[in-house]
Design an enzyme around this catalytic site. Sequence first.
Site, PDB file in Angstrom:
ATOM      1  N   ASN A  85      73.558 100.621 -40.874  1.00  0.00           N
ATOM      2  CA  ASN A  85      73.333 101.751 -39.982  1.00  0.00           C
ATOM      3  C   ASN A  85      74.430 101.735 -38.917  1.00  0.00           C
ATOM      4  O   ASN A  85      74.874 100.667 -38.487  1.00  0.00           O
ATOM      5  CB  ASN A  85      71.962 101.656 -39.308  1.00  0.00           C
ATOM      6  N   VAL A  86      74.851 102.922 -38.514  1.00  0.00           N
ATOM      7  CA  VAL A  86      75.917 103.034 -37.524  1.00  0.00           C
ATOM      8  C   VAL A  86      75.352 103.702 -36.274  1.00  0.00           C
ATOM      9  O   VAL A  86      74.707 104.751 -36.351  1.00  0.00           O
ATOM     10  CB  VAL A  86      77.112 103.837 -38.069  1.00  0.00           C
ATOM     11  N   LYS A 138      78.338  99.083 -36.221  1.00  0.00           N
ATOM     12  CA  LYS A 138      77.827  99.093 -37.590  1.00  0.00           C
ATOM     13  C   LYS A 138      76.989  97.827 -37.785  1.00  0.00           C
ATOM     14  O   LYS A 138      77.494  96.713 -37.629  1.00  0.00           O
ATOM     15  CB  LYS A 138      78.993  99.131 -38.580  1.00  0.00           C
ATOM     16  N   ASP A 164      87.866 102.830 -52.274  1.00  0.00           N
ATOM     17  CA  ASP A 164      86.812 103.841 -52.123  1.00  0.00           C
ATOM     18  C   ASP A 164      87.303 104.972 -51.216  1.00  0.00           C
ATOM     19  O   ASP A 164      86.595 105.428 -50.326  1.00  0.00           O
ATOM     20  CB  ASP A 164      85.552 103.201 -51.535  1.00  0.00           C
TER      21      ASP A 164
END
Length: 672
Positions: free
Chosen positions: A25-26, A41, A135
């Site tokens: 989660n940020v 983060k 990515d």
Amino acid sequence: MMENNYLLADRYRIKNLLGEGGMANVYLAHDEILDRDVAVKVLRLDLRNDQETQRRFQREAKATSELNHPNIVSILDVGEENGMQYIVMEYVKGEDLKKYIVKHFPIPYQRVVDMMEQILSAVAHAHAHGIIHRDLKPQNILVDEEGNVKITDFGIAVILSDNSITQTNSLLGSVHYLSPEQARGHMATKQSDIYSLGIILYEMLTGSVPFEGESAVSIAIKHFQNEMPSVRDYDPRVPQALENVILKATAKDPSQRYATVVDMATDLKTSLSPKRAGEPKWHPDHSKDLEETKVLPAIAAAAEAAHPQTADAATADSGSAPAAPEAEQAPAKKKKKKKPWWFWASIAGGALLVILIAVFFLTAKKDVKVPDLAGLTQEQAETTLKNADLTIGTVEKEYSSSVAKGDVIRSIPARGQVIKQGNTINLVVSRGKKGYKLGEYVGDAYATVAERLRAQKITVKREYANSADVAPGEIMRQSPKAGKTVIPGSDTVTLTVSRGKKQIVLRDLSNYTKKSVQDYADENGLNVTFHQGYSDTVTAGLVMSQDPAAGTSVTADTNIVVVLSQGAKPTKTTNITRTVQIQYQAPADDTSSSSASDATSSASSSTASTPVPNDIVIYIQDKSHSLNTVYRQFTITKDTTVELPFTVDSGQSAHYKITRDGTVIADETVNP
């Protein structure tokens, strides 16, 4: 999930949640030491015992901390607290490139090139440090409010010097931007990042990705089988040189792509130049194949069984004599003996058996583990299940204080359970936090309402306002309004509380204009009455006086009286004449001595015929004269009447003074 206002590491004050991902989660936080906003983060608590996820999280911190580039999100701090691993990053206020494309499409070509050059510069810096992102996608590229681009999320980046990381036989990265070699499960290289960059450039010019499909597998197959769609078919105005950058970056064979990201940036830089207007379309060299097609053993066996080799034709006798003339030739050769029907039947049966076995193994449902769907949106969960050859069953909804609305709370069967492909997975999706319906609080006491709302974990904000109608301490307004639903722990209710009538300390209005006085009265809710008066000292139109006086404390609606100057009062000149009779006075006799008597006697007889004159002096004061100056001087020997003229302004008076032989005999004021 961390609560707002939580202080992490005695330094980072959590402000609010920015986003939730499958791994972390940020949060937006404030660095209380350096007084700046940062992004934090935090590895999800349910994954803190997952060794692979921990390695990925640590790899991101390691990879990004080695990079220092204006177009890469900086790592500021790394740590662990109460079992929570966290990374503190530079906070980029803006949106990701995916949202930017949707919002601003179509994007001017020059703007596309400028943004792409920033992205290429960042990737080139990472490659120079031996780091492959693996990515690259618009969701991992941030665009700040000034339009600057920054790459983030090196969670699956590979450090080329790190030999402990398994780089083959795994499908990593987002399938829409995945290179053909990665789709085949091969090791990612720098050319793999270049392929992803080509797909990103394609999406910036067309607004969509080149390959879509019903599943991740079908999309991956298109990456190594289908030709790259033409950008110019979508938009013929795109220069061929610019399309060629995409075609070369996305060549199926990595060896035919740009050798480095710097080469791609150099080519892109001149792609809009008029000098390249006639450039032909770039085509790859098809003489090289990317890779031999792999054939499954069972399929090969089935194919061989379906086409058996027949016996060779009968061989000639190696020891036979030379051929005789046609008439004398030996009898014809015997016909080849026909195979019995059961021979062919057995061959066909065997082939069919092999095919059936192959089909069974190819189509048999395999065991799969239920993926972790917690925290994903329903759409993301459906995609994840499709990729695992599973389907969504029923979707139930329930309230959750920790899972955002619309995200998956849990799955049934649960994460990690082994089931067969094609099975159904039921989802429990969050309705968000349970809401609280607000009542009508206007007119109620603030203290009572605030206590009730805070008991429901609703933040209450108090504002003050003056009111002549609402008693002090009572609620005048509320936001949101009655009947609206708020979320405890997230939403804030603002209550405006009455202070009663406004208390005002009157300002000194001296020398204010009438408009300035009215503005002041309107601003403070005062009533004002204007009067006028003359003043020799205050300019006409300005305030001469006020009542109540300056500094007096009053409430709203109080009436104040203000006198405005009309300037000096206009004057009227009046002429006055005063008639005055001056009496003559003979000098007194002196009998002090006989000699004097004789002299006097002699003089008296003489005076009886000639009087001694009186010396008269007159002074007047009016508009033109002053008492300090003699107005008239003369002598008299008898009673004399004189007329004294005066000139005075309206409201003023005159004055005169008369002396006789030095003695004041008249001193009078003359009024008009």
